[in-house]
Design a protein around this motif. Structure first.
Motif, PDB file in Angstrom:
ATOM      1  N   THR A   1       0.832  -1.199   0.000  1.00  0.00           N
ATOM      2  CA  THR A   1       0.000   0.000   0.000  1.00  0.00           C
ATOM      3  C   THR A   1       0.869   1.252   0.000  1.00  0.00           C
ATOM      4  O   THR A   1       0.593   2.214  -0.717  1.00  0.00           O
ATOM      5  N   LEU A   2       1.920   1.233   0.813  1.00  0.00           N
ATOM      6  CA  LEU A   2       2.833   2.378   0.852  1.00  0.00           C
ATOM      7  C   LEU A   2       3.443   2.606  -0.530  1.00  0.00           C
ATOM      8  O   LEU A   2       3.507   3.731  -1.013  1.00  0.00           O
ATOM      9  N   ALA A   3       3.858   1.516  -1.158  1.00  0.00           N
ATOM     10  CA  ALA A   3       4.458   1.628  -2.488  1.00  0.00           C
ATOM     11  C   ALA A   3       3.459   2.229  -3.477  1.00  0.00           C
ATOM     12  O   ALA A   3       3.804   3.089  -4.283  1.00  0.00           O
ATOM     13  N   PHE A   4       2.211   1.782  -3.382  1.00  0.00           N
ATOM     14  CA  PHE A   4       1.114   2.322  -4.184  1.00  0.00           C
ATOM     15  C   PHE A   4       0.995   3.826  -4.028  1.00  0.00           C
ATOM     16  O   PHE A   4       0.919   4.573  -4.985  1.00  0.00           O
ATOM     17  N   ILE A   5       0.936   4.238  -2.764  1.00  0.00           N
ATOM     18  CA  ILE A   5       0.717   5.652  -2.471  1.00  0.00           C
ATOM     19  C   ILE A   5       1.889   6.475  -2.992  1.00  0.00           C
ATOM     20  O   ILE A   5       1.701   7.528  -3.611  1.00  0.00           O
ATOM     21  N   ILE A   6       3.099   5.956  -2.770  1.00  0.00           N
ATOM     22  CA  ILE A   6       4.283   6.680  -3.228  1.00  0.00           C
ATOM     23  C   ILE A   6       4.280   6.776  -4.752  1.00  0.00           C
ATOM     24  O   ILE A   6       4.531   7.833  -5.324  1.00  0.00           O
ATOM     25  N   ALA A   7       3.948   5.670  -5.406  1.00  0.00           N
ATOM     26  CA  ALA A   7       3.934   5.675  -6.871  1.00  0.00           C
ATOM     27  C   ALA A   7       2.923   6.684  -7.413  1.00  0.00           C
ATOM     28  O   ALA A   7       3.219   7.482  -8.294  1.00  0.00           O
ATOM     29  N   LEU A   8       1.729   6.649  -6.849  1.00  0.00           N
ATOM     30  CA  LEU A   8       0.674   7.544  -7.328  1.00  0.00           C
ATOM     31  C   LEU A   8       1.021   8.997  -7.040  1.00  0.00           C
ATOM     32  O   LEU A   8       0.828   9.881  -7.872  1.00  0.00           O
ATOM     33  N   ASN A   9       1.557   9.230  -5.847  1.00  0.00           N
ATOM     34  CA  ASN A   9       1.934  10.594  -5.482  1.00  0.00           C
ATOM     35  C   ASN A   9       3.053  11.116  -6.362  1.00  0.00           C
ATOM     36  O   ASN A   9       3.051  12.283  -6.749  1.00  0.00           O
ATOM     37  N   SER A  10       4.021  10.247  -6.678  1.00  0.00           N
ATOM     38  CA  SER A  10       5.127  10.746  -7.487  1.00  0.00           C
ATOM     39  C   SER A  10       4.653  11.039  -8.899  1.00  0.00           C
ATOM     40  O   SER A  10       5.114  11.982  -9.529  1.00  0.00           O
ATOM     41  N   LEU A  11       3.691  10.263  -9.363  1.00  0.00           N
ATOM     42  CA  LEU A  11       3.134  10.533 -10.682  1.00  0.00           C
ATOM     43  C   LEU A  11       2.388  11.868 -10.681  1.00  0.00           C
ATOM     44  O   LEU A  11       2.459  12.644 -11.630  1.00  0.00           O
ATOM     45  N   MET A  12       1.692  12.147  -9.582  1.00  0.00           N
ATOM     46  CA  MET A  12       0.956  13.401  -9.494  1.00  0.00           C
ATOM     47  C   MET A  12       1.884  14.594  -9.253  1.00  0.00           C
ATOM     48  O   MET A  12       1.554  15.732  -9.588  1.00  0.00           O
ATOM     49  N   ALA A  13       3.045  14.330  -8.648  1.00  0.00           N
ATOM     50  CA  ALA A  13       3.995  15.414  -8.390  1.00  0.00           C
ATOM     51  C   ALA A  13       4.877  15.681  -9.605  1.00  0.00           C
ATOM     52  O   ALA A  13       5.507  16.735  -9.700  1.00  0.00           O
ATOM     53  N   LEU A  14       4.896  14.711 -10.514  1.00  0.00           N
ATOM     54  CA  LEU A  14       5.761  14.822 -11.692  1.00  0.00           C
ATOM     55  C   LEU A  14       5.575  16.132 -12.476  1.00  0.00           C
ATOM     56  O   LEU A  14       6.558  16.778 -12.841  1.00  0.00           O
ATOM     57  N   PRO A  15       4.327  16.556 -12.734  1.00  0.00           N
ATOM     58  CA  PRO A  15       4.155  17.802 -13.499  1.00  0.00           C
ATOM     59  C   PRO A  15       4.824  19.007 -12.833  1.00  0.00           C
ATOM     60  O   PRO A  15       5.411  19.840 -13.516  1.00  0.00           O
ATOM     61  N   TYR A  16       4.734  19.091 -11.520  1.00  0.00           N
ATOM     62  CA  TYR A  16       5.337  20.213 -10.804  1.00  0.00           C
ATOM     63  C   TYR A  16       6.855  20.166 -10.962  1.00  0.00           C
ATOM     64  O   TYR A  16       7.503  21.168 -11.260  1.00  0.00           O
ATOM     65  N   ALA A  17       7.405  18.976 -10.734  1.00  0.00           N
ATOM     66  CA  ALA A  17       8.852  18.828 -10.816  1.00  0.00           C
ATOM     67  C   ALA A  17       9.340  19.132 -12.229  1.00  0.00           C
ATOM     68  O   ALA A  17      10.345  19.819 -12.419  1.00  0.00           O
ATOM     69  N   ALA A  18       8.601  18.639 -13.230  1.00  0.00           N
ATOM     70  CA  ALA A  18       9.023  18.841 -14.618  1.00  0.00           C
ATOM     71  C   ALA A  18       8.957  20.327 -14.985  1.00  0.00           C
ATOM     72  O   ALA A  18       9.873  20.858 -15.611  1.00  0.00           O
ATOM     73  N   ALA A  19       7.877  20.991 -14.566  1.00  0.00           N
ATOM     74  CA  ALA A  19       7.741  22.417 -14.878  1.00  0.00           C
ATOM     75  C   ALA A  19       8.905  23.195 -14.288  1.00  0.00           C
ATOM     76  O   ALA A  19       9.445  24.119 -14.884  1.00  0.00           O
ATOM     77  N   SER A  20       9.282  22.807 -13.086  1.00  0.00           N
ATOM     78  CA  SER A  20      10.328  23.517 -12.387  1.00  0.00           C
ATOM     79  C   SER A  20      11.708  23.252 -13.004  1.00  0.00           C
ATOM     80  O   SER A  20      12.517  24.158 -13.161  1.00  0.00           O
ATOM     81  N   LEU A  21      11.960  22.017 -13.353  1.00  0.00           N
ATOM     82  CA  LEU A  21      13.257  21.652 -13.931  1.00  0.00           C
ATOM     83  C   LEU A  21      13.438  22.251 -15.313  1.00  0.00           C
ATOM     84  O   LEU A  21      14.535  22.575 -15.730  1.00  0.00           O
ATOM     85  N   ARG A  22      12.330  22.399 -16.011  1.00  0.00           N
ATOM     86  CA  ARG A  22      12.393  22.851 -17.385  1.00  0.00           C
ATOM     87  C   ARG A  22      13.027  24.235 -17.508  1.00  0.00           C
ATOM     88  O   ARG A  22      13.773  24.517 -18.437  1.00  0.00           O
ATOM     89  N   ALA A  23      12.721  25.067 -16.522  1.00  0.00           N
ATOM     90  CA  ALA A  23      13.295  26.411 -16.543  1.00  0.00           C
ATOM     91  C   ALA A  23      14.822  26.332 -16.532  1.00  0.00           C
ATOM     92  O   ALA A  23      15.506  27.116 -17.187  1.00  0.00           O
ATOM     93  N   GLY A  24      15.359  25.381 -15.792  1.00  0.00           N
ATOM     94  CA  GLY A  24      16.806  25.250 -15.727  1.00  0.00           C
ATOM     95  C   GLY A  24      17.375  24.564 -16.954  1.00  0.00           C
ATOM     96  O   GLY A  24      18.470  24.897 -17.416  1.00  0.00           O
ATOM     97  N   GLN A  25      16.599  23.652 -17.517  1.00  0.00           N
ATOM     98  CA  GLN A  25      17.090  22.887 -18.660  1.00  0.00           C
ATOM     99  C   GLN A  25      17.399  23.775 -19.855  1.00  0.00           C
ATOM    100  O   GLN A  25      18.254  23.465 -20.676  1.00  0.00           O
ATOM    101  N   MET A  26      16.687  24.925 -19.946  1.00  0.00           N
ATOM    102  CA  MET A  26      16.903  25.757 -21.134  1.00  0.00           C
ATOM    103  C   MET A  26      18.328  26.287 -21.184  1.00  0.00           C
ATOM    104  O   MET A  26      18.830  26.662 -22.222  1.00  0.00           O
ATOM    105  N   ARG A  27      18.964  26.320 -20.031  1.00  0.00           N
ATOM    106  CA  ARG A  27      20.337  26.785 -20.026  1.00  0.00           C
ATOM    107  C   ARG A  27      21.271  25.673 -20.502  1.00  0.00           C
ATOM    108  O   ARG A  27      22.391  25.898 -20.941  1.00  0.00           O
ATOM    109  N   LEU A  28      20.762  24.457 -20.375  1.00  0.00           N
ATOM    110  CA  LEU A  28      21.589  23.296 -20.639  1.00  0.00           C
ATOM    111  C   LEU A  28      21.617  22.930 -22.123  1.00  0.00           C
ATOM    112  O   LEU A  28      22.652  22.528 -22.660  1.00  0.00           O
ATOM    113  N   ALA A  29      20.470  23.099 -22.778  1.00  0.00           N
ATOM    114  CA  ALA A  29      20.321  22.616 -24.154  1.00  0.00           C
ATOM    115  C   ALA A  29      21.419  23.135 -25.090  1.00  0.00           C
ATOM    116  O   ALA A  29      21.984  22.347 -25.861  1.00  0.00           O
ATOM    117  N   PRO A  30      21.739  24.436 -25.039  1.00  0.00           N
ATOM    118  CA  PRO A  30      22.742  24.935 -25.994  1.00  0.00           C
ATOM    119  C   PRO A  30      24.138  24.370 -25.741  1.00  0.00           C
ATOM    120  O   PRO A  30      25.035  24.580 -26.558  1.00  0.00           O
TER     121      PRO A  30
END
Lengths: 496, 331
Positions: free
Chosen positions: A366-395
């Motif tokens: 059950t714990l693994a379930f909750i963690i998996a589901l939560n991380s999937l739901m948190a993914l958009p926030y993390a991705a949005a945040s990382l993306r700002a930094g990634q733009m410096r990396l691409a070039p």
């Protein structure tokens, strides 16, 4: 291997979303339950979510830019406070809003709380500060040379905005707008409690069809609409905000901004004041309501540690998934990183339960379930945040190739130092999101897992709403401390 | 980080029951097993009477439990399901998963008596409109007065799609108004401040002072009198009678511990269990308690007439009635 990471992450996220849907199709015998009432539901969902997004994104852009230009003591505190609404459970925000503009509130005549204006107010309270923080973060990634060049060319504020700031912010606009749109489309407690029975969003309808009617066919039909609409909109947003190509230096210094004219500064003050006016009174009300009811029983402390443990685990996984996804520039990875919000959580949880319940019902699972589901739901926030930094990396890709950097070397020599601030912010957002989440744990259900949000609801369910306001404050304090720590951690590398 | 995960997993090892004893798995709702509910005391008391472990698996509410059973089918881990109400029992029976409870139904003392040999009640409560005596001087004396009364005096309701009391109010309206329920809803609409997602949310809005009335239970004032020493909140006594909610439990036929499950059903109607109900679940006991209820319970409204649909009626018509409600409040 490293090159395939984005594809692997995409596959993992797709599987996480689509497999449970398939399970639902099988349960429902494959028939889709469409009817005419769905159209009205879709229209209301779109209207409400689109308005919430506009009201969060546009003032968010203005406030982020203004915060960049204004130097005042308390600015960093304001940014910390702006991280807190994310952790506020929906019902706590609703009750806070009643204390401000409800019938029993300070300004009952300001605007009607019960109805669309109230829904929008609470949605903007949640999302405007988040948008501001993400845009602000994108602005801090602007290379100092750009500002120097702009100063030499004698750019006024409008030109600086058009040629320097907007290109930096527009990289994250689709991500942020998509995130907010999906959050608002999936809003449940706020929409029902303030909108009443006549406000039915897709999320409410999906919940109803899975819950009251146990009608997986209708749930599937509604989910497909939600997924389709979300995927099209976010894909479209991504395509229309292409990132500009350019090159970037490795150094990261805080840019020296050209001082602006009085008029421009006055406008900046107004933008910041507006954002602060939406966020701070409501936060203050929540703090004041809880301050006399902070309580530290063994139950509270247990819930605190459980929340923290689950949150940390979810945030680590979310960050690991977000890293490769935010690196990829294509629309698919963008849409996939929003998977946790595109797929209705009720469908995710039900589908996964169908697939996995035969494995047993141990607490660890059950714990693994909750963690998996939560991380999937948190993914958009993390991705949005990382993306700002990634733009410096691409070039830097060519430079890396020339230097022969690959794999771990590239990660530790280039990616980590450059992305540190973005990563700290991404981790924090994922963590705060998981801390405030109730969806996964309620849908999966367990006797022995008590987190701060479930404790809060248990208190409310037993007439103890005063205790619940104390628990809400505890959650806020925890998130405040974590935000502060993440900011310090992220700033450590800001010096050249 | 790894350490945290490991310690989390290690912590779970302590919580998992020892395998040696028989373990009875009871599905119930959060607020029954949670910190403020009767769950912990029930577990301790029952484990004293048997050489066994009692484990709760908690879900949101009765509907969520029933859905979980439908998803699991015959593979369900449950031995006992505790927390359905009579609006759900027909559907629950139709799953074919439930067996006989094996307890003498005469021991159950719910209004109008009990006959069902599949489900056994453990508590009951009458729904009621609860009001704030400080802000509402003339509370409605009937459902009709509520429907036709002063629209500036608002009530907070619960959404029947998401909440058990919400469905209760819908059924109450239907039973009193029958074919005219749709018109009654339209008349009531201006009085509804909002329709909250759950009882918790609705009640919190009410105690915050957002509206002078909320849809809740006859027993709600008992909480405020006993725990908060205030008579500020009272239930209105309605002339048409009050809608009744009976909460029940049932035994899973295919359970590997069926005898133990039936033993639990008997225990459920014993004073050891029933004594806990009034001041933890804030409902009326469904069987004899060892001592009279706290005196505050004597001050509660005593409905003169019981309104209730049979489980079969609810199962047959719920969808239509819900649609009728949707149309009325949206019109």
């Amino acid at each position: 291997m490293a090159k395939r990471l984005p594809q692997l992450a995409i596959l993992a996220a797709l599987a996480a979303g689509l497999v449970p849907l398939l399970a639902l199709v099988l349960t429902s015998g494959g028939a889709l339950g469409f009817d005419s009432s769905i159209i009205a539901i879709v229209l209301f969902t779109l209207k409400q979510a689109a308005l919430s997004t506009l009201l969060s994104v546009i003032p968010g852009l203005a406030a982020a830019r203004a915060l960049m230009h204004l130097r005042f003591s308390g600015r960093s505190l304001l940014l910390t406070l702006f991280a807190l609404p994310m952790a506020v459970p929906a019902i706590v925000a609703v009750l806070g809003a009643t204390a401000l503009i409800g019938n029993s509130g300070l300004l009952p005549e300001l605007f009607p709380l019960y109805g669309l204006p109230g829904i929008l107010f609470v949605h903007v309270f949640f999302n405007l500060p988040m948008a501001t923080r993400l845009f602000y973060q994108a602005l801090t990634e602007v290379r100092p040379e750009s500002h120097k060049l702009a100063a030499q060319l004698g750019f006024g504020p409008v030109q600086v905005f058009a040629h320097v700031e907007w290109p930096a912010m527009k990289v994250v606009v689709p991500q942020v707008a998509g995130l907010i749109f999906l959050l608002c489309a999936a809003s449940f407690v706020v929409v029902l409690t303030l909108g009443g029975a006549s406000s039915t969003t897709l999320e409410v309808a999906i919940y109803q069809s899975l819950r009251m009617d146990f009608d997986p066919a209708r749930a599937l039909a509604l989910s497909l609409i939600q997924i389709g609409v979300s995927a099209v909109l976010t894909g479209f947003a991504q395509a229309s905000f292409r990132q500009d190509k350019g090159f970037a230096p490795l150094r990261t210094v805080t840019p020296q901004l050209t001082p602006e004219a009085l008029g421009a500064r006055a406008m900046n003050v107004c933008f910041v004041a507006l954002a602060a006016f939406v966020v701070l009174p409501l936060l203050a009300v929540i703090v004041l309501a809880g301050v006399n009811h902070l309580h530290f029983t063994s139950a509270t402390l247990g819930a605190l540690f459980t929340s923290l443990g689950l949150g940390l685990a979810s945030a680590v996984i979310a960050l690991a998934l977000a890293w490769p996804l935010s690196k990829a520039q294509d629309a698919t990875s963008h849409v996939i990183s929003l998977a946790g919000l595109i797929f209705p959580p009720a469908v995710l949880a039900t589908g996964w339960f169908l697939l996995l319940h035969k494995l047993g019902d141990s607490l660890a699972l059950t714990l693994a379930f909750i963690i998996a589901l939560n991380s999937l739901m948190a993914l958009p926030y993390a991705a949005a945040s990382l993306r700002a930094g990634q733009m410096r990396l691409a070039p830097l890709a060519r430079l890396q190739e020339q230097l022969g950097f690959a794999g771990l070397t590239r990660f530790s020599m280039i990616e980590l130092p450059l992305l540190r601030r973005a990563a700290a912010q991404a981790f924090l957002m994922a963590l705060v999101m998981s801390l405030g989440d109730l969806t996964a744990i309620t849908l999966l259900g367990s006797s022995n897992i008590v987190t701060l949000p479930t404790l809060l609801h248990a208190e409310m369910g037993h007439y103890r709403s005063a205790d619940a306001s104390g628990t809400a404050l505890l959650l806020l304090i925890l998130c405040g401390l974590l935000t502060f720590a993440a900011q310090k951690l992220g700033e450590r590398d800001a010096q050249p | 980080m790894k350490k945290i995960i490991i310690s989390l997993l290690a912590a779970t090892a302590f919580v998992l029951p020892a395998a040696a004893k028989d373990a009875l798995t009871v599905y119930t709702y959060d607020s029954f097993a949670g910190d403020y509910g009767p769950g912990k005391a029930v577990k301790a008391a029952f484990e004293k009477t048997c050489d066994c472990d009692l484990n709760f698996v908690t879900l949101g509410d009765g509907v969520a439990m029933l859905n979980r059973l439908k998803l699991e089918g015959k593979d369900t881990k449950a031995d006992v399901v505790l927390g359905l109400d009579t609006n759900l029992t027909a559907e629950a029976k139709a799953t074919g998963l439930f067996g006989k409870h094996g307890v003498d139904v005469a021991r159950a003392t719910v209004p109008d008596g009990w006959k069902d040999d599949t489900f056994l009640p453990y508590d009951y409560g009458y729904f009621a409109v609860v009001y704030n005596t400080e802000t509402l001087k003339n509370p409605p004396k009937s459902l009709d007065e509520l429907v036709n009364g002063d629209a500036s005096q608002k009530i907070v309701l619960e959404d029947p799609r998401a909440s058990t009391p919400g469905l209760g109010f819908l059924l109450w309206m239907k039973q009193v108004y029958g074919d005219k329920a749709s018109d009654a809803w339209k008349k009531l609409k201006p009085r509804i401040l909002t329709t909250a997602a759950s009882w918790d949310d609705a009640y919190a809005l009410f105690t915050k002072g957002e509206a002078p009335m909320v849809f809740s239970y006859v027993t709600s004032p008992a909480y405020h009198m006993i725990e908060e020493k205030t008579e500020k909140y009272q239930a209105a006594n309605f002339a048409e009678g009050h809608y009744l909610q009976i909460e029940v439990a049932g035994v899973i036929e295919g359970s590997a511990h069926k005898a133990l499950a039936q033993k639990f059903m008997g225990f459920m109607l014993s004073p050891d269990f029933q004594d806990l109900i009034p001041t933890t679940n804030w409902m009326m006991p469904a069987a004899k308690t060892s001592a009279p209820l706290p005196p505050e319970f004597d001050k509660l409204v005593k409905p003169t007439k019981t309104l209730i649909y049979s489980p079969e009626d609810v199962a047959a018509h719920r969808r239509d009635w819900m649609e009728e409600w949707m149309k009325a409040v949206n019109g």
